[in-house]
Structures are given as structure tokens and as C-alpha cells.
Motif scaffolding. Structure first.
Motif, short mmCIF file in Angstrom:
data_model
loop_
_atom_site.label_atom_id
_atom_site.label_comp_id
_atom_site.label_asym_id
_atom_site.label_seq_id
_atom_site.Cartn_x
_atom_site.Cartn_y
_atom_site.Cartn_z
N VAL A 54 0.84 -1.19 0.00
CA VAL A 54 0.00 0.00 0.00
C VAL A 54 0.88 1.25 0.00
O VAL A 54 2.03 1.22 0.41
CB VAL A 54 -0.95 0.02 1.23
N HIS A 55 0.28 2.32 -0.47
CA HIS A 55 0.94 3.63 -0.45
C HIS A 55 -0.12 4.69 -0.27
O HIS A 55 -1.10 4.74 -1.03
CB HIS A 55 1.71 3.87 -1.76
N ASN A 56 0.01 5.49 0.78
CA ASN A 56 -0.98 6.53 1.10
C ASN A 56 -2.39 5.98 1.19
O ASN A 56 -3.37 6.59 0.72
CB ASN A 56 -0.92 7.66 0.06
N GLY A 57 -2.51 4.80 1.80
CA GLY A 57 -3.82 4.21 2.02
C GLY A 57 -4.45 3.51 0.83
O GLY A 57 -5.56 3.00 0.93
N ARG A 58 -3.74 3.48 -0.30
CA ARG A 58 -4.26 2.83 -1.50
C ARG A 58 -3.46 1.58 -1.82
O ARG A 58 -2.29 1.46 -1.47
CB ARG A 58 -4.22 3.78 -2.71
N LEU A 59 -4.08 0.64 -2.49
CA LEU A 59 -3.40 -0.58 -2.89
C LEU A 59 -2.40 -0.25 -3.99
O LEU A 59 -2.78 0.22 -5.07
CB LEU A 59 -4.42 -1.61 -3.38
N ALA A 60 -1.12 -0.50 -3.71
CA ALA A 60 -0.06 -0.16 -4.68
C ALA A 60 0.45 -1.38 -5.43
O ALA A 60 1.06 -1.24 -6.49
CB ALA A 60 1.11 0.50 -3.94
N GLY A 61 0.21 -2.57 -4.91
CA GLY A 61 0.70 -3.76 -5.59
C GLY A 61 0.21 -5.02 -4.91
O GLY A 61 -0.14 -5.02 -3.73
N VAL A 62 0.18 -6.11 -5.67
CA VAL A 62 -0.13 -7.44 -5.14
C VAL A 62 1.01 -8.36 -5.52
O VAL A 62 1.43 -8.40 -6.68
CB VAL A 62 -1.47 -7.97 -5.68
N LEU A 63 1.51 -9.11 -4.54
CA LEU A 63 2.69 -9.94 -4.71
C LEU A 63 2.35 -11.42 -4.74
O LEU A 63 1.23 -11.82 -4.42
CB LEU A 63 3.67 -9.68 -3.56
N ASP A 64 3.33 -12.22 -5.11
CA ASP A 64 3.34 -13.68 -4.98
C ASP A 64 2.12 -14.34 -5.61
O ASP A 64 1.14 -14.67 -4.95
CB ASP A 64 3.45 -14.09 -3.51
N PHE A 65 2.24 -14.61 -6.90
CA PHE A 65 1.19 -15.29 -7.63
C PHE A 65 1.51 -16.78 -7.79
O PHE A 65 1.00 -17.43 -8.70
CB PHE A 65 0.97 -14.63 -8.99
N GLY A 66 2.33 -17.31 -6.89
CA GLY A 66 2.63 -18.73 -6.94
C GLY A 66 1.43 -19.60 -6.63
O GLY A 66 1.40 -20.78 -6.99
N GLY A 67 0.43 -19.04 -5.96
CA GLY A 67 -0.81 -19.77 -5.67
C GLY A 67 -1.92 -19.49 -6.67
O GLY A 67 -3.07 -19.88 -6.43
N LEU A 68 -1.61 -18.80 -7.76
CA LEU A 68 -2.61 -18.52 -8.78
C LEU A 68 -3.28 -19.82 -9.22
O LEU A 68 -2.61 -20.82 -9.47
CB LEU A 68 -1.91 -17.85 -9.98
N ALA A 69 -4.61 -19.80 -9.26
CA ALA A 69 -5.34 -21.03 -9.56
C ALA A 69 -6.61 -20.71 -10.34
O ALA A 69 -7.03 -19.54 -10.44
CB ALA A 69 -5.69 -21.78 -8.27
#
Length: 305
Positions: free
Chosen positions: A215-230
Motif C-alpha cells: 500500500v501507499h498513502n492508504g491505497r493498494l499499490a501492488g499485489v505480490l506472490d502469484f505462486g498460488g494462482l489457480a
């Protein structure tokens, strides 16, 4: 590096440098330094200023590395939030038998372990991410790829025994402040309301917890680790609502996703399952993760009251 698993692989910065020199010499001269906040699935090393090296901690981790490298580029264009780009996949060597990856580094900070009060903007962003991922096209090849099949994409009935066994183990944890009898009541209500099989064929992240958010300044800035993508039923991705959001934010999250009562109840059950599975395994080795999961489970029980 803290040992988290009985079959933990030996990984350190010296190994990373040797692997880079052998498989990806373009990056071999960049400085390598371990991250204190390495995950439970992968050991993480900062590579220069713009890259990250991810190495599976346990045997068999190659499958998630390869699946992420293959399928994240397929779903990422449908997402409006930043995700890591897999720059390269390295080969096993020097006694380390798993493939590993180099990804781009994303700036941002991890949200707090317990929900904060000002979460409306974050709720909107998380709902948008879940909806965009859920609605991304699923190619025929992904439907047939076992690498993107996961128990978290299936029906609750398939993990009923796991929940009950883990709940019994949790009773032996003296400092766990969680009403396990109430957990079982909510779980059984969700089972009664859940279909015994699922027909959904949607993308899901599968591990959408605060440790994988930036997050950055209360907003979602990124999503990590897609190793569990299904591919399957994406209900499990609702769990982020109980870990990252306060009641007001969670209500906004649900409203934006237009989640019906039965699906919301299944999401609650998934949150309880993940929490209860976490405690016996990580109680000593990852206390911060356990604290976050305990807070999440208590939020579920309060809502279910």
C-alpha cells in the motif's frame, strides 16, 4: 534465514550469487542481500535496486515458480494494480534442486497486521483487484493445467477433515485466544450452505493476505506472490476482507463485489480454515503471521455472532 519447515532447503546469499553466475550471468554483478521479511514459501533476496530473487524453501517448489512464470503474464494485463514481472527463471544447481525466479521489485509497504480504521479506499482497491482477476479470461490450456489447480479453489467439503484435525491441534496451544467451538459452529453452517462441488472456472490469487499486499498513502499499490494462482471457485480471495479491513471497509468490499449471503459465508469459512491451519504449523516460527490470522479469525466470529 529462519527455518520454517522440517524439509527446509539450505539457501543463503552465497548460493544465490552462484546460481546467478551460472544461470543468469547478466545479473551476477548486482549486489545480493536477504530480505528480513522473507515469505514461508520462498526465500527472498533483493537484487540490485530493481529486482528480487525468489527461491522455493521446500522440495517441489519448482511447480509454483513455473506456474507463476507461465500464467501471471496472462492475467496481469487484466489488472489495474501493479504486479511483479517475472524477468527470468533460473535452473537448479550446486545441490539446490528447484527452479527459482527473478522478478521486478515493487515499492510500497505491507499493511498493518490488524485492520486499520480508515480503509474505504483500500476496500475499493481490493474489490477492484478481486473482480478484475475473477473476470479475466481463462484460456482452455489453464483449465487443463494441473499447476493451477488448488484445494483453495475447490469446495469446502474437500477440506472438512483438515479443518477439524487442525482445530483439535489448536486446543493444545495455551496462548491461542480463539473460541474453537464457535469456529466449528460457523464452519458447519458454511458446509450446510455450500454446494458439494463447484462449477466456477475463474482465476483466483489463492493467497490474498496482507503479507502479499503493498500500500501507499492508504491505497493498494501492488499485489505480490502469484505462486498460488489457480483456476476454480474464487471465494477464498474474500478472506482479505477480514484480515485487512475494518467492519466498515469490509462492508464496502462486499458491496462492491456484490457477494450474496451464501458466498460470503463460504468466504468466512475459508478465513477460519486458513487461520486454523496456520496456528499449529507456524505458532513458534512465524508469530506475526499467527497474530494476523488470529485477528482475522476473531473478526469472522464477531461478524457471525
Amino acid at each position: 534465514m529462519t527455518r520454517l519447515h522440517a524439509d527446509e532447503l539450505a539457501i543463503d546469499a552465497a548460493l544465490v550469487r552462484r546460481l546467478l553466475a551460472r544461470s543468469l550471468p547478466t545479473y551476477a554483478d548486482l549486489p545480493v542481500r536477504p530480505l528480513l521479511a522473507s515469505g514461508s514459501t520462498n526465500a527472498l533476496f533483493r537484487l540490485g535496486d530493481e529486482l528480487l530473487v525468489r527461491l522455493p524453501r521446500q522440495p517441489g517448489g519448482t511447480a509454483a515458480i513455473e506456474a507463476e512464470a507461465r500464467w501471471l503474464p496472462v492475467v496481469a494485463p487484466a489488472l489495474s494494480v501493479a504486479t511483479p514481472e517475472v524477468v527470468a527463471v533460473g535452473e537448479p544447481a550446486y545441490g539446490y534442486r528447484e527452479k527459482w525466479s527473478v522478478t521486478t521489485w515493487l515499492d510500497g509497504t505491507t499493511p498493518p497486521a490488524s485492520p486499520v480504521t480508515d480503509t474505504d479506499s483500500l476496500a475499493d482497491d481490493l474489490a477492484r483487484f478481486v473482480a478484475q482477476l475473477r473476470d479475466a479470461a481463462v484460456p482452455d490450456a489453464a483449465r487443463e493445467d494441473p499447476a493451477v489447480s488448488s484445494y483453495r479453489a475447490g469446495p469446502l467439503q474437500a477440506v472438512d477433515v483438515d479443518l477439524r484435525e487442525a482445530a483439535e491441534l489448536c486446543r493444545a496451544i495455551p496462548d491461542l485466544d480463539l473460541d474453537l467451538d464457535r469456529v466449528l459452529v460457523v464452519w458447519e453452517s458454511a458446509l450446510a450452505a455450500a454446494p458439494p462441488a463447484h462449477s466456477a472456472v475463474r482465476w483466483l490469487h489463492g493467497d490474498l493476505f496482507t503479507e502479499n499486499l503493498l500500500v501507499h498513502n492508504g491505497r493498494l499499490a501492488g499485489v505480490l506472490d502469484f505462486g498460488g494462482l489457480a483456476v476454480g471457485d474464487p471465494t477464498v480471495d474474500l478472506v482479505v476482507g477480514w484480515e485487512a479491513l475494518d467492519p466498515q471497509g469490509r462492508a464496502a468490499f462486499r458491496r462492491h463485489l456484490r457477494v450474496d449471503d451464501a458466498t460470503w459465508l463460504r468466504g468466512m469459512a475459508w478465513a477460519l480454515l486458513v487461520a486454523v491451519l496456520t496456528f499449529p504449523y507456524y505458532w513458534q516460527s512465524m508469530p506475526m503471521r499467527c497474530a494476523a490470522r488470529a485477528s482475522m479469525a476473531r473478526s469472522v466470529l464477531r461478524e457471525a455472532s
